[in-house]
Design a protein around this motif. Structure first.
Motif, PDB file in Angstrom:
ATOM      1  N   ASN A   1      12.918  -8.326  -4.332  1.00 12.84           N
ATOM      2  CA  ASN A   1      12.146  -8.701  -3.137  1.00 12.84           C
ATOM      3  C   ASN A   1      10.806  -7.984  -3.017  1.00 12.84           C
ATOM      4  O   ASN A   1      10.156  -8.068  -1.986  1.00 12.84           O
ATOM      5  CB  ASN A   1      12.960  -8.475  -1.862  1.00 12.84           C
ATOM      6  CG  ASN A   1      14.228  -9.305  -1.848  1.00 12.84           C
ATOM      7  OD1 ASN A   1      14.197 -10.459  -2.257  1.00 12.84           O
ATOM      8  ND2 ASN A   1      15.330  -8.718  -1.437  1.00 12.84           N
ATOM      9  N   ASP A   2      10.425  -7.249  -4.047  1.00 15.24           N
ATOM     10  CA  ASP A   2       9.104  -6.614  -4.046  1.00 15.24           C
ATOM     11  C   ASP A   2       8.163  -7.600  -4.746  1.00 15.24           C
ATOM     12  O   ASP A   2       7.904  -7.509  -5.939  1.00 15.24           O
ATOM     13  CB  ASP A   2       9.176  -5.282  -4.807  1.00 15.24           C
ATOM     14  CG  ASP A   2       7.848  -4.548  -4.767  1.00 15.24           C
ATOM     15  OD1 ASP A   2       6.938  -5.023  -4.065  1.00 15.24           O
ATOM     16  OD2 ASP A   2       7.729  -3.518  -5.445  1.00 15.24           O
ATOM     17  N   ASN A   3       7.664  -8.529  -3.991  1.00 17.88           N
ATOM     18  CA  ASN A   3       6.979  -9.671  -4.607  1.00 17.88           C
ATOM     19  C   ASN A   3       5.459  -9.665  -4.445  1.00 17.88           C
ATOM     20  O   ASN A   3       4.824 -10.704  -4.572  1.00 17.88           O
ATOM     21  CB  ASN A   3       7.536 -10.978  -4.020  1.00 17.88           C
ATOM     22  CG  ASN A   3       9.010 -11.134  -4.345  1.00 17.88           C
ATOM     23  OD1 ASN A   3       9.447 -10.802  -5.433  1.00 17.88           O
ATOM     24  ND2 ASN A   3       9.785 -11.607  -3.390  1.00 17.88           N
ATOM     25  N   ILE A   4       4.921  -8.510  -4.151  1.00 17.22           N
ATOM     26  CA  ILE A   4       3.461  -8.457  -3.992  1.00 17.22           C
ATOM     27  C   ILE A   4       2.836  -7.695  -5.150  1.00 17.22           C
ATOM     28  O   ILE A   4       3.294  -6.618  -5.526  1.00 17.22           O
ATOM     29  CB  ILE A   4       3.074  -7.754  -2.670  1.00 17.22           C
ATOM     30  CG1 ILE A   4       3.624  -8.523  -1.478  1.00 17.22           C
ATOM     31  CG2 ILE A   4       1.557  -7.671  -2.543  1.00 17.22           C
ATOM     32  CD1 ILE A   4       3.267  -7.904  -0.146  1.00 17.22           C
ATOM     33  N   LYS A   5       1.785  -8.281  -5.693  1.00 15.63           N
ATOM     34  CA  LYS A   5       0.979  -7.573  -6.694  1.00 15.63           C
ATOM     35  C   LYS A   5      -0.301  -7.135  -6.013  1.00 15.63           C
ATOM     36  O   LYS A   5      -0.871  -7.876  -5.215  1.00 15.63           O
ATOM     37  CB  LYS A   5       0.637  -8.507  -7.841  1.00 15.63           C
ATOM     38  CG  LYS A   5       1.798  -8.791  -8.737  1.00 15.63           C
ATOM     39  CD  LYS A   5       1.354  -9.620  -9.893  1.00 15.63           C
ATOM     40  CE  LYS A   5       2.526  -9.861 -10.830  1.00 15.63           C
ATOM     41  NZ  LYS A   5       2.155 -10.630 -11.984  1.00 15.63           N
ATOM     42  N   TRP A   6      -0.755  -5.954  -6.367  1.00 16.11           N
ATOM     43  CA  TRP A   6      -1.941  -5.403  -5.711  1.00 16.11           C
ATOM     44  C   TRP A   6      -3.106  -5.285  -6.687  1.00 16.11           C
ATOM     45  O   TRP A   6      -2.910  -5.050  -7.870  1.00 16.11           O
ATOM     46  CB  TRP A   6      -1.632  -4.009  -5.156  1.00 16.11           C
ATOM     47  CG  TRP A   6      -0.632  -3.986  -4.052  1.00 16.11           C
ATOM     48  CD1 TRP A   6       0.716  -3.885  -4.174  1.00 16.11           C
ATOM     49  CD2 TRP A   6      -0.897  -4.087  -2.652  1.00 16.11           C
ATOM     50  NE1 TRP A   6       1.307  -3.909  -2.932  1.00 16.11           N
ATOM     51  CE2 TRP A   6       0.338  -4.025  -1.976  1.00 16.11           C
ATOM     52  CE3 TRP A   6      -2.062  -4.205  -1.887  1.00 16.11           C
ATOM     53  CZ2 TRP A   6       0.452  -4.081  -0.585  1.00 16.11           C
ATOM     54  CZ3 TRP A   6      -1.953  -4.267  -0.504  1.00 16.11           C
ATOM     55  CH2 TRP A   6      -0.708  -4.203   0.135  1.00 16.11           C
ATOM     56  N   ASP A   7      -4.296  -5.426  -6.156  1.00 17.97           N
ATOM     57  CA  ASP A   7      -5.477  -5.044  -6.921  1.00 17.97           C
ATOM     58  C   ASP A   7      -6.426  -4.312  -5.978  1.00 17.97           C
ATOM     59  O   ASP A   7      -6.238  -4.337  -4.758  1.00 17.97           O
ATOM     60  CB  ASP A   7      -6.163  -6.267  -7.554  1.00 17.97           C
ATOM     61  CG  ASP A   7      -6.624  -7.268  -6.522  1.00 17.97           C
ATOM     62  OD1 ASP A   7      -7.591  -6.978  -5.811  1.00 17.97           O
ATOM     63  OD2 ASP A   7      -6.006  -8.342  -6.418  1.00 17.97           O
ATOM     64  N   ILE A   8      -7.391  -3.646  -6.567  1.00 14.78           N
ATOM     65  CA  ILE A   8      -8.239  -2.771  -5.751  1.00 14.78           C
ATOM     66  C   ILE A   8      -9.716  -3.021  -6.023  1.00 14.78           C
ATOM     67  O   ILE A   8     -10.113  -3.331  -7.146  1.00 14.78           O
ATOM     68  CB  ILE A   8      -7.865  -1.287  -6.014  1.00 14.78           C
ATOM     69  CG1 ILE A   8      -8.559  -0.363  -5.027  1.00 14.78           C
ATOM     70  CG2 ILE A   8      -8.188  -0.886  -7.426  1.00 14.78           C
ATOM     71  CD1 ILE A   8      -7.988   1.040  -5.043  1.00 14.78           C
ATOM     72  N   ASP A   9     -10.497  -2.896  -4.959  1.00 19.60           N
ATOM     73  CA  ASP A   9     -11.945  -3.046  -5.060  1.00 19.60           C
ATOM     74  C   ASP A   9     -12.553  -2.024  -4.097  1.00 19.60           C
ATOM     75  O   ASP A   9     -12.470  -2.181  -2.876  1.00 19.60           O
ATOM     76  CB  ASP A   9     -12.348  -4.475  -4.664  1.00 19.60           C
ATOM     77  CG  ASP A   9     -13.838  -4.738  -4.871  1.00 19.60           C
ATOM     78  OD1 ASP A   9     -14.642  -3.791  -4.755  1.00 19.60           O
ATOM     79  OD2 ASP A   9     -14.195  -5.894  -5.143  1.00 19.60           O
ATOM     80  N   LEU A  10     -13.103  -0.978  -4.641  1.00 13.85           N
ATOM     81  CA  LEU A  10     -13.689   0.084  -3.815  1.00 13.85           C
ATOM     82  C   LEU A  10     -15.175   0.200  -4.117  1.00 13.85           C
ATOM     83  O   LEU A  10     -15.570   0.330  -5.279  1.00 13.85           O
ATOM     84  CB  LEU A  10     -12.997   1.423  -4.096  1.00 13.85           C
ATOM     85  CG  LEU A  10     -13.630   2.640  -3.411  1.00 13.85           C
ATOM     86  CD1 LEU A  10     -13.466   2.568  -1.896  1.00 13.85           C
ATOM     87  CD2 LEU A  10     -12.996   3.934  -3.931  1.00 13.85           C
ATOM     88  N   ARG A  11     -15.965   0.157  -3.057  1.00 15.40           N
ATOM     89  CA  ARG A  11     -17.409   0.231  -3.233  1.00 15.40           C
ATOM     90  C   ARG A  11     -17.983   1.343  -2.368  1.00 15.40           C
ATOM     91  O   ARG A  11     -17.751   1.383  -1.160  1.00 15.40           O
ATOM     92  CB  ARG A  11     -18.041  -1.102  -2.826  1.00 15.40           C
ATOM     93  CG  ARG A  11     -19.527  -1.175  -3.108  1.00 15.40           C
ATOM     94  CD  ARG A  11     -20.091  -2.493  -2.623  1.00 15.40           C
ATOM     95  NE  ARG A  11     -20.348  -2.467  -1.188  1.00 15.40           N
ATOM     96  CZ  ARG A  11     -20.788  -3.506  -0.482  1.00 15.40           C
ATOM     97  NH1 ARG A  11     -20.982  -4.651  -1.059  1.00 15.40           N
ATOM     98  NH2 ARG A  11     -21.007  -3.402   0.814  1.00 15.40           N
ATOM     99  N   SER A  12     -18.726   2.243  -2.982  1.00 19.41           N
ATOM    100  CA  SER A  12     -19.444   3.288  -2.239  1.00 19.41           C
ATOM    101  C   SER A  12     -20.922   2.969  -2.340  1.00 19.41           C
ATOM    102  O   SER A  12     -21.458   2.828  -3.438  1.00 19.41           O
ATOM    103  CB  SER A  12     -19.152   4.669  -2.834  1.00 19.41           C
ATOM    104  OG  SER A  12     -17.815   5.029  -2.588  1.00 19.41           O
TER     105      SER A  12
END
Lengths: 110, 488
Positions: free
Chosen positions: B80-91
């Protein structure tokens, strides 16, 4: 422009010197497929990339036989895969098929 | 005598033969002994190999058992852990200037003696923007996409300063404020009729109408959203039906029909007797919208898109000018945008270049007793936007970009969520010039940008229908921006 702003700009510009790796892009590969192969192959880029697993595409790319692997996925595109045009953009095409391979788990947006 | 000799010869011969046979026999016996020894040795080796194989089999069984246990643990953990994550960080670093006109006026048309002729600057504004992308896929025809975002400036004093736009659903993650995470996107997509002539898609939730077609270029993002950024850049909630016309019309063609709500003034006090209901009848009307983005043609190199949009109960003012922000009428929008990727396949420089152009129009239709853009009549605004991007020839894959856009007096697009600290450059009533440089540092995972935007206002700098464009406030404004962005 203040001296602080100038310093920040110089710092950013110097970062460009660090630009080392090529900017291979899956989206660009997708566009290349759409432009050169979609009509010939008769199916969408997503279907094309999903013909093989990531490991299969990886293996072919590393062995320098991506053109043959892609011909396997789309036999009617053989002429394009053997062309110089393909060689020049092979990396983008590889990134595209890798990112949308059968087992990529890639979730499209819509 | 002869017989005697013959007998002797025969005896000798027989003796020799017998002797020879014995030697051969002896040799054969020795060979057989050696062979037996070899076989014994081989047998020993076979036994040894057999033992080794049995040990290996035993080890493999143990390992298989251990892996099976591990797999069960992983399965239990990821069930039931059905989420995939990605990241976008901008400074980012911003240096901004606002120059008021010498004859600056406030929104009522009175002389703004406080600000007229003055310049206000912030030489160093730092911001962080975090996007956490979510993806969940049941199968190829049913999936979810989402994004939570934080957008804030360094050292933000949120206790003293308020940013009302953060509480507004249509741009809550788009202007820098505090470090709270807010929902920017969350929608599911259901595809059906894949074997139909016109396959369809249904989607609902908080849909992205940001970073749309052509705006992605200045952001250094390869894939644009489907709305036309010339007239649409908002965070919206709504439902969408998409008709894929690829099989029956032109390559890459589709039509989306999006209906949603961008404002609802109901009393949300859950402690009251009748929460979420207007019991007084005095609250402002709900603001709904209809957006029809259409991809007319897309072959991967040439892309032509069009869009019509409508906002129902758009905010304006009463004729008396006493209630700015009240539902005042309907606003209409239309745009046609074209992009060409790769100008000449035989020349690398041109092949990696992009040109684009877009024309757009906005129109107001005020209700009786109300005014929009300072008028009770319908007012039309026009805009033109064009740009070119080409390889920088310095970095490995970086590109320079130059853009220009013009807007007429009544030009008022819904681009509140545009990624510009000094306000939407595409909403400029006047001329806006922009130059930028997007370049990779570590492939597509770490990129940077240097961007300069100059806006020359001919009329009031405002992106709402409440104000009269005749009352000019700013003369010009500018922003210098630099950022480093991590994406993975």
């Amino acid at each position: 422009m203040t001296s602080f702003t100038k310093t920040a700009m110089v710092a950013l510009l110097s970062l460009s010197v660090l630009s080392s790796s090529a900017f291979a892009d899956a989206e660009k590969g997708k566009k290349l497929y759409q432009k050169n192969l979609k009509e010939t192959c008769g199916f969408s880029g997503g279907v094309f990339a999903a013909k093989f697993k990531q490991a299969d595409w990886d293996k072919a790319y590393k062995a320098g036989t991506l053109d043959k692997k892609m011909t396997e996925a789309c036999p009617s595109g053989k002429a394009y895969f053997e062309s110089d045009k393909f060689k020049k953009t092979e990396e983008h095409m590889y990134n595209f098929v890798h990112d949308f391979a059968k087992d990529s788990g890639n979730i499209p947006s819509c | 005598m002869i017989i005697k000799h013959l007998s002797l010869v025969a005896a000798l011969s027989i003796g020799t033969i017998i002797h020879a046979d014995e030697a051969a026999l002896q040799k054969q016996i020795e060979m057989l002994m050696k062979r037996i020894e070899q076989l014994e040795k081989s047998h020993g080796t076979i036994v040894q190999t057999q033992t080794t194989l049995q040990e290996m089999q035993s080890t493999l069984k143990e390992e298989q058992s251990a892996q099976s246990d591990l797999l069960s643990k992983v399965n239990a953990q990821s069930a039931n852990d059905n989420i995939k994550w990605d990241i976008d960080l901008r400074s980012a670093f911003h240096s901004i200037d606002y120059h008021y006109a010498d004859d600056a006026k406030d929104r009522t048309g009175a002389a703004d003696t406080v600000h007229a002729g003055k310049k206000y600057s912030n030489d160093s504004l730092f911001t962080n923007r975090l996007w956490l992308g979510m993806g969940s896929k049941v199968n190829d025809d049913l999936f979810f996409s989402g994004q939570v975002a934080a957008n804030y400036y360094w050292g933000a004093d949120n206790a003293t300063h308020q940013n009302m736009s953060q509480d507004m659903g249509w741009e809550s993650s788009s202007s820098p404020h505090d470090a709270d995470l807010r929902l920017r996107q969350a929608y599911f997509v259901y595809k059906f009729g894949n074997d139909w002539d016109v396959p369809m898609t249904f989607s609902a939730g908080r849909r992205a109408a940001v970073d749309g077609f052509l705006a992605n270029l200045r952001e250094g993002t390869q894939k644009p959203g489907s709305p036309l950024a010339h007239i649409t850049n908002v965070e919206v909630d709504g439902a969408m039906v998409q008709f894929n016309l690829d099989k029956v019309f032109l390559p890459g063609s589709y039509l989306k029909v999006v209906y949603g709500r961008s404002y609802d003034s109901i009393n949300e006090n859950a402690m009251s007797t009748t929460p979420y209901v207007d019991t007084t009848g005095s609250l402002d009307k709900k603001v709904d919208f209809l957006v029809l983005p259409m991809s007319i043609y897309d072959n991967g190199a040439s892309k032509l898109m069009a869009e019509y949009a409508m906002i129902i109960n758009a905010k304006g003012d009463t004729v008396a000018g006493t209630m700015p922000g009240v539902a005042a009428g309907t606003a209409h929008y239309g745009a046609l945008s074209y992009q060409l990727d790769g100008l000449n396949e035989d020349i690398d420089f041109l092949n990696d270049s992009t040109v684009f152009a877009s024309v757009a129009m906005t129109s107001t239709d005020p209700d009786s007793g109300y005014q929009m853009l300072g008028s009770t009549d319908s007012k039309n605004g026009y805009s033109f936007w064009a740009g070119v991007l080409f390889p920088d020839m310095i970095s490995n894959g970086g590109r320079f970009g130059l853009e220009y856009n013009y807007g007429s007096k009544y030009w008022t697009p819904m681009t509140w969520a545009e990624d510009s600290v000094i306000g939407s450059k595409l909403a400029t009533r006047g001329n806006a010039y922009e130059g930028y440089w997007n370049f990779p540092i570590v492939g597509k995972n770490l990129t940077a940008q240097l961007r300069y935007t100059y806006i020359d206002h001919n009329y009031r700098s405002s992106i709402s229908f409440m104000d009269d464009p005749s009352f000019k406030n700013l003369d010009h404004s500018q922003e210098l921006r630099a950022f480093v962005r991590y994406q993975y």
